[in-house]
Design a protein around this motif. Structure first.
Motif, PDB file in Angstrom:
ATOM      1  N   GLY A  18       0.827  -1.192   0.000  1.00 42.28           N
ATOM      2  CA  GLY A  18       0.000   0.000   0.000  1.00 42.28           C
ATOM      3  C   GLY A  18       0.870   1.254   0.000  1.00 42.28           C
ATOM      4  O   GLY A  18       0.373   2.354   0.266  1.00 42.28           O
ATOM      5  N   SER A  19       2.155   1.092  -0.305  1.00 42.73           N
ATOM      6  CA  SER A  19       3.075   2.232  -0.265  1.00 42.73           C
ATOM      7  C   SER A  19       2.721   3.273  -1.324  1.00 42.73           C
ATOM      8  O   SER A  19       2.808   4.479  -1.080  1.00 42.73           O
ATOM      9  CB  SER A  19       4.523   1.753  -0.470  1.00 42.73           C
ATOM     10  OG  SER A  19       4.896   0.881   0.584  1.00 42.73           O
ATOM     11  N   GLY A  20       2.329   2.822  -2.505  1.00 43.88           N
ATOM     12  CA  GLY A  20       1.955   3.760  -3.561  1.00 43.88           C
ATOM     13  C   GLY A  20       0.737   4.576  -3.159  1.00 43.88           C
ATOM     14  O   GLY A  20       0.685   5.795  -3.362  1.00 43.88           O
ATOM     15  N   GLU A  21      -0.235   3.920  -2.569  1.00 47.23           N
ATOM     16  CA  GLU A  21      -1.449   4.592  -2.116  1.00 47.23           C
ATOM     17  C   GLU A  21      -1.130   5.641  -1.049  1.00 47.23           C
ATOM     18  O   GLU A  21      -1.657   6.756  -1.091  1.00 47.23           O
ATOM     19  CB  GLU A  21      -2.423   3.537  -1.559  1.00 47.23           C
ATOM     20  CG  GLU A  21      -3.819   4.023  -1.305  1.00 47.23           C
ATOM     21  CD  GLU A  21      -4.554   4.410  -2.579  1.00 47.23           C
ATOM     22  OE1 GLU A  21      -4.098   4.033  -3.680  1.00 47.23           O
ATOM     23  OE2 GLU A  21      -5.564   5.124  -2.466  1.00 47.23           O
ATOM     24  N   ALA A  40       1.733   7.203  -0.577  1.00 43.79           N
ATOM     25  CA  ALA A  40       2.444   8.324  -1.222  1.00 43.79           C
ATOM     26  C   ALA A  40       1.466   9.214  -1.982  1.00 43.79           C
ATOM     27  O   ALA A  40       1.580  10.438  -1.977  1.00 43.79           O
ATOM     28  CB  ALA A  40       3.522   7.795  -2.173  1.00 43.79           C
TER      29      ALA A  40
END
Lengths: 314, 314, 314, 314
Positions: free
Chosen positions: D248-251, D253
């Motif tokens: 969920g790192s992209g979310e 960011a």
């Protein structure tokens, strides 16, 4: 196809294999396997009349390794029946013998009982009913019964080495435990698993052990003792055909056309149903981890005898 | 096992299947398949003496779909020989019939000729020597020869529908072309591929077509015409055993124990080598895309006749 | 950190890069890219006051390739808004720019708009509203507006070559169409996609185009023209940071610490939010398909200026 | 953007979050986590002047779990330097926090130090120099130093529970040991790993601990004590941005735009470089295993303050 003289056949194959230079690579992940000379070879055929044909080092014991998965599965089915299949699949794996990727995709259910993960679940199922010592005792009794030879033993040095280096198997076992498909502690489980893999047998003993699969579940030609039902014998042969050579099973079926099971020690047990039980041993392995010359020898055997299950002259 | 009266066997199986309520789901990705009634069933056995036993809709034509992969492979091997295997593998896929994941891992080489990707390469190999029309002409001639029935045709409506919806096959073909394993344009290739899959045949015709596999390459019992060599017949049977039911191949081997090939139209061709060529048709599919009752019917047939290749009473 | 003289900085970096011998490998999958000399380099910085600093071939046009994914995404968000995100994810891919494995796992939804599959969906979304010619017309108008330079054009020779060799992109598009995530025909879609990737721009033009991302959505420093909202500008920068360098995005963030987007033509657009828009061009690529010296040049720029978004002296 | 009154901001966010009904699901794999009430919430902001703003249960200790991976990485880099990166990657994982698939593909090298496999390698690296007790002693001293609070302790009950249920982590560790990327026994390694994850801290303590990352490596605003170099602080922030929220790192960011690290106990540490260190705690998790309301609270914080690293008004 007229049946040739089998002693001539085994001698001829021994000669041919002795001339082959591509012998594969001996497994070297534990010292007891690494120290085996790649020049060994052995072959034994026991036919449906009980005649025995041998060549080379057919009486020299070697580590049968994964071939024992056939026998531990047989024993586990005897103990728990087809309920076993709720925890192990029956499909070819489509990947290496020790792959963990499939376990993540299929949530802890190994694809078949002849890859490491599957045999670890089989050991766990046995542990659901018996203590480790009992299992190993029962296993040796089973092997003594099917071979008629009570000198067969587990090589404790191999089991110890396996235990010391078996990190990938520990990964598989822990991973399946996370999904609830291993119920015992991993150490208790692998203690059993590594011992089951550490059986020492000669080609002669191995071909003897395979007689119950040749004979539809009866212990040996000419007896009425039943080890397993005929139905179960056929099904174990089907599993050997589909999954017995890891990701080289298709190749073995294509070239040899017999149900078989290989071990990393370089042995292969192959069954011509109703006709013969065959054991070969050539320590060098091919890239799928199966005996290189063992596969070649069995291919030649089927060429010379016509024993493929796909033969059409019956 | 004493051979039972086969007409009684096929009638009994027809009765039993008629009573089963779990019939699977008819393929619905193209209208011509979706409109087929799941209540159809058909069964034909042709034995090694050429006797024919039928029940149900054994004379009704249906779309054999992927079963044609057996015939296109046979034809391609006849044209180009074993060089074919440099572009297609011989291992069970370990995944769904239309998976693309494996192609990325194995750099454009499909695992076997009976998954879609593999049969698309087979079509491409044929296109290396012939024009599309020639291939389809040769294919029909081949089917007419092996069946002795020149009424068999390709269903153009099915081929058209397949072509209109075959995005996943286009993905497979383009992906392999990116790796250089497809040499023709994708549209030219799939034009052939979709037509090869769109053969309409009845169980009777299909069982007739399977005779050369039952007979070790001879066209039919009692003839000396040779379609392929005995060696090649055995090898195609090995491939059918290992890969004929996609990711349900292990289950089929375990339950039925015969080489077979299924199609999404609900047909299965199974071969008891040297004994019988068998075709069944039940349109409802199980979750692996194989005929649900077709597998059941074949399992019963083997129970009643003992024809498994793993039987031990020979 | 005291701001250094930026002209000295770009000259120094040009000197340093000229001395590096590891220059990577020029993309060779189409002739127009393969023929580019690896000795080219160019660099342009436009700062928040609109000052422009250049070195090397900063005025030579090259194929910006995937960098255009930033602009086509911007345009598509302008047309359809955040509904776009129901068809494309926002996570780093964890695999190569053209991998198809992930699409099978996530059922036709690409992980982000900066891998090929994601940009193909973006093209499809544009085609939901406009004809191909309109899209390309709008796209060029958009590029002319953000750069203030109406000489920028699409290189038809590149688009044609891409079209002739784009089998893997065809596989991706067909695969997503099988899942219903591509609504137009694949050829119509890729016709647009390949043209969007075939924009020719110089470093100067590219850095000009990036000004709206440096300026929170305003077209350029000192203007009040708005291209997109400040919110959207920030989010596009977040996507560039997370996904702008394929499976080398983590490495770029670690070493450079700026949002950026690379193209297989050897260009990189990097944005220091509120500070500068930077374009570099070194045709040689590293193993992830990103400009080898381009990354090094930007790393040096951040060392010399302190512009990382992770700097703590603000 | 004019800086708002931060106490008003934290109170407003507390109010807003209290009204949200979608609170996610509390981790239940160990009793000590399962028994935590999902109605807890806490938030602390420490700004670059050292001012502290709190709301809710900001002084209640919770299990920080994976957030400790930031601190153990910092400590390990201090001990062994950048040599650490030969054994751990720096790329987003593209898969779940405990996936083992990637390890098979990349032969035992975890993709980054913030997934479980990566942090297990970090523990192993520490064990290359120190005894387990020394490591835990050093770790607590490090935490006491960076927080200025020597009451922080490891929750032995949590460590014990983790140890009893950590089969998947054992699988990861054994798997990497098979590739030689774990040098210590798995039990010795995981003994350390589980203790490092079992730190109990309040939001106040966690925000204090994050000050060295806000301050470019200096221990706290207004001091000259250096914990790590400014370069290393920036790089750790880059890793947090790219890999801090698993898949969920992209979310994170996209929505928040700050480097952050989440833990399965429901805490998140986020850093606005040069501006603030922020800790939130909402025990309910979303489907990626990150705090559901914690992410929402930080998104609101950035909306109200403009602190995204992608802001353009600097």
């Amino acid at each position: 196809m007229k049946q040739p003289d089998l002693q001539i056949v085994v001698d001829q194959i021994a000669d041919e294999m002795a001339q082959q230079s591509e012998r594969g690579v001996v497994a070297d992940y534990i010292p007891t396997l690494a120290s085996v000379s790649p020049s060994h070879f052995g072959m034994t055929i026991i036919d449906h009349d009980g005649n025995c044909y041998m060549s080379g080092d057919a009486d020299v014991a070697f580590s049968i390794q994964s071939i024992s998965k056939v026998f531990s599965l047989t024993m586990a089915l005897g103990f728990v029946g087809d309920g076993l299949w709720s925890r192990v699949g029956r499909e070819p794996s489509g990947s290496a013998f020790n792959s963990i990727v499939q376990l993540e995709w299929e949530q802890g259910i190994p694809r078949n009982p002849f890859i490491n993960a599957g045999a670890i679940v089989v050991a766990d199922i046995l542990l659901g009913r018996y203590e480790p010592r009992e299992i190993l005792g029962e296993f040796l009794r089973f092997m003594h019964t099917v071979t008629g030879d009570d000198t067969i033993t587990i090589d404790e040095a191999v089991a110890k080495s396996e235990n010391e280096t078996g990190f990938r198997n520990r990964a598989l076992a822990n991973y399946m435990r996370a999904y609830g498909n291993i119920e015992n502690t991993v150490e208790r489980n692998l203690g059993v698993y590594f011992h089951l893999c550490s059986l020492s047998m000669s080609c002669h003993q191995l071909a003897s052990a395979g007689r119950y699969l040749m004979c539809g579940g009866r212990r040996a030609p000419g007896t009425s003792d039943t080890i397993i039902s005929q139905q179960r014998a056929k099904r174990i042969l089907a599993l050997m055909m589909m999954c017995g050579h890891y990701d080289g099973s298709g190749e073995f079926a294509y070239r040899v056309g017999l149900p078989g099971k290989s071990g990393v020690g370089g042995g292969i047990l192959a069954i011509a149903p109703g006709i013969a039980s065959i054991a070969v041993w050539f320590p060098g392995l091919n890239s799928q981890g199966n005996s290189q010359l063992g596969s070649n020898a069995l291919e030649r055997l089927v060429e010379l005898t016509g024993w493929s299950v796909f033969r059409t002259d019956q």
